[in-house]
Design a protein around this motif. Structure first.
Motif, mmCIF file in Angstrom:
data_model
loop_
_atom_site.group_PDB
_atom_site.id
_atom_site.type_symbol
_atom_site.label_atom_id
_atom_site.label_comp_id
_atom_site.label_asym_id
_atom_site.label_seq_id
_atom_site.Cartn_x
_atom_site.Cartn_y
_atom_site.Cartn_z
ATOM 1 N N VAL A 76 0.856 -1.193 0.000
ATOM 2 C CA VAL A 76 0.000 0.000 0.000
ATOM 3 C C VAL A 76 0.889 1.241 0.000
ATOM 4 C CG1 VAL A 76 -1.846 -1.216 1.221
ATOM 5 C CG2 VAL A 76 -0.225 0.147 2.527
ATOM 6 N N ASP A 77 0.349 2.350 -0.505
ATOM 7 C CA ASP A 77 1.128 3.594 -0.525
ATOM 8 C C ASP A 77 1.241 4.199 0.865
ATOM 9 O OD1 ASP A 77 1.615 3.508 -3.273
ATOM 10 O OD2 ASP A 77 -0.257 4.543 -3.723
ATOM 11 N N THR A 78 0.106 4.333 1.553
ATOM 12 C CA THR A 78 0.078 4.936 2.886
ATOM 13 C C THR A 78 -0.777 4.060 3.786
ATOM 14 O OG1 THR A 78 0.211 7.110 1.840
ATOM 15 C CG2 THR A 78 -0.396 7.054 4.169
ATOM 16 N N LEU A 79 -0.153 3.378 4.727
ATOM 17 C CA LEU A 79 -0.866 2.427 5.567
ATOM 18 C C LEU A 79 -1.952 3.100 6.396
ATOM 19 C CD1 LEU A 79 -1.137 -0.530 6.354
ATOM 20 C CD2 LEU A 79 0.588 -0.135 8.120
ATOM 21 N N ALA A 80 -1.671 4.248 6.982
ATOM 22 C CA ALA A 80 -2.667 4.922 7.830
ATOM 23 C C ALA A 80 -3.931 5.233 7.035
ATOM 24 C CB ALA A 80 -2.084 6.195 8.444
ATOM 25 N N VAL A 96 -1.073 -1.158 13.593
ATOM 26 C CA VAL A 96 0.164 -0.982 12.831
ATOM 27 C C VAL A 96 1.307 -1.635 13.593
ATOM 28 C CG1 VAL A 96 1.820 0.712 11.935
ATOM 29 C CG2 VAL A 96 -0.652 1.141 11.759
ATOM 30 N N GLN A 97 2.127 -2.379 12.867
ATOM 31 C CA GLN A 97 3.313 -3.027 13.436
ATOM 32 C C GLN A 97 4.549 -2.547 12.675
ATOM 33 O OE1 GLN A 97 2.605 -7.253 13.176
ATOM 34 N NE2 GLN A 97 0.799 -7.165 14.471
ATOM 35 N N ARG A 103 12.705 2.032 11.258
ATOM 36 C CA ARG A 103 13.079 2.452 9.895
ATOM 37 C C ARG A 103 12.645 1.442 8.836
ATOM 38 N NH1 ARG A 103 18.664 5.677 9.944
ATOM 39 N NH2 ARG A 103 18.208 6.969 11.747
ATOM 40 N N GLY A 104 12.022 0.368 9.271
ATOM 41 C CA GLY A 104 11.582 -0.666 8.348
ATOM 42 C C GLY A 104 10.161 -0.450 7.870
ATOM 43 N N PRO A 105 9.585 -1.470 7.254
ATOM 44 C CA PRO A 105 8.219 -1.339 6.757
ATOM 45 C C PRO A 105 7.211 -1.262 7.902
ATOM 46 C CG PRO A 105 8.978 -3.595 6.516
ATOM 47 C CD PRO A 105 10.154 -2.791 6.982
ATOM 48 N N LYS A 106 6.054 -0.676 7.592
ATOM 49 C CA LYS A 106 4.908 -0.684 8.501
ATOM 50 C C LYS A 106 3.953 -1.742 7.959
ATOM 51 C CE LYS A 106 5.110 4.312 9.124
ATOM 52 N NZ LYS A 106 4.387 5.553 8.821
ATOM 53 N N THR A 107 3.357 -2.527 8.849
ATOM 54 C CA THR A 107 2.435 -3.559 8.416
ATOM 55 C C THR A 107 1.174 -3.558 9.282
ATOM 56 O OG1 THR A 107 3.359 -5.284 9.846
ATOM 57 C CG2 THR A 107 4.340 -5.055 7.647
ATOM 58 N N LEU A 120 -0.858 -6.122 4.990
ATOM 59 C CA LEU A 120 -0.746 -4.850 4.287
ATOM 60 C C LEU A 120 0.617 -4.265 4.620
ATOM 61 C CD1 LEU A 120 -4.284 -3.524 5.247
ATOM 62 C CD2 LEU A 120 -3.621 -4.666 3.121
ATOM 63 N N VAL A 121 1.368 -3.845 3.608
ATOM 64 C CA VAL A 121 2.750 -3.398 3.808
ATOM 65 C C VAL A 121 2.960 -2.016 3.194
ATOM 66 C CG1 VAL A 121 5.186 -3.899 3.342
ATOM 67 C CG2 VAL A 121 3.573 -5.793 3.679
ATOM 68 N N GLU A 122 3.480 -1.082 4.004
ATOM 69 C CA GLU A 122 3.944 0.218 3.507
ATOM 70 C C GLU A 122 5.455 0.228 3.635
ATOM 71 O OE1 GLU A 122 4.224 4.856 4.890
ATOM 72 O OE2 GLU A 122 2.417 3.760 5.473
#
Length: 137
Positions: A76-80, A96-97, A103-107, A120-122
């Motif tokens: 996804v572009d923007t997880l929020a 959100v994890q 500094r890594g991905p948000k999932t 879902l990955v940003e």
């Protein structure tokens, strides 16, 4: 060779189609395969080809995901913003994890009506689309 799409067998096609449409998929086409069985071919807007197939075989009974399948990952572009849109659509994404640290991905995780898990990955700023060899060097 290349992967064409992922295919899930679903218990109730209309319920699953509503879920995946709320997630952002659009219908490319349908195929009647006999005995009430149908295939629904989907993709995300902007994708050049199919990326998901929903298979409904009413005579085969309820779907049992089993222990061999783990999850489908969706970038996804923007997880929020995605989580807000999904919640507004009546879906229930998880919190959100940060599995790779700050500094890594948000999932975030989501489960479809048949129990298939979706991640879902940003990616962090500057990360290329998808997972590449650079992610392992």
């Amino acid at each position: 060779m290349k992967t064409l799409f992922v295919s899930y067998r679903v218990t109730e096609l209309d319920r699953s189609l509503a879920f995946y449409t709320a997630l952002g998929y659009v219908e490319l086409g349908r195929v009647e395969i006999g005995d009430g069985a149908r295939l629904m071919i989907l993709n995300f807007p902007g994708e050049p080809a199919a990326s998901l197939e929903l298979v409904h075989r009413p005579g085969a009974g309820r779907v049992d995901v089993g222990s061999g399948f783990d999850h489908l990952a969706i970038q996804v572009d923007t997880l929020a913003a995605t989580l807000e849109r999904l919640t507004d659509a009546g879906l229930d994404p998880g919190p959100v994890q940060h599995p790779g640290g700050p500094r890594g991905p948000k999932t975030s995780w989501l489960t479809d009506p048949d129990g298939y898990r979706i991640e879902l990955v940003e990616w962090p700023p500057g990360h290329p689309d998808g997972i590449t060899p650079a992610d392992f060097s």
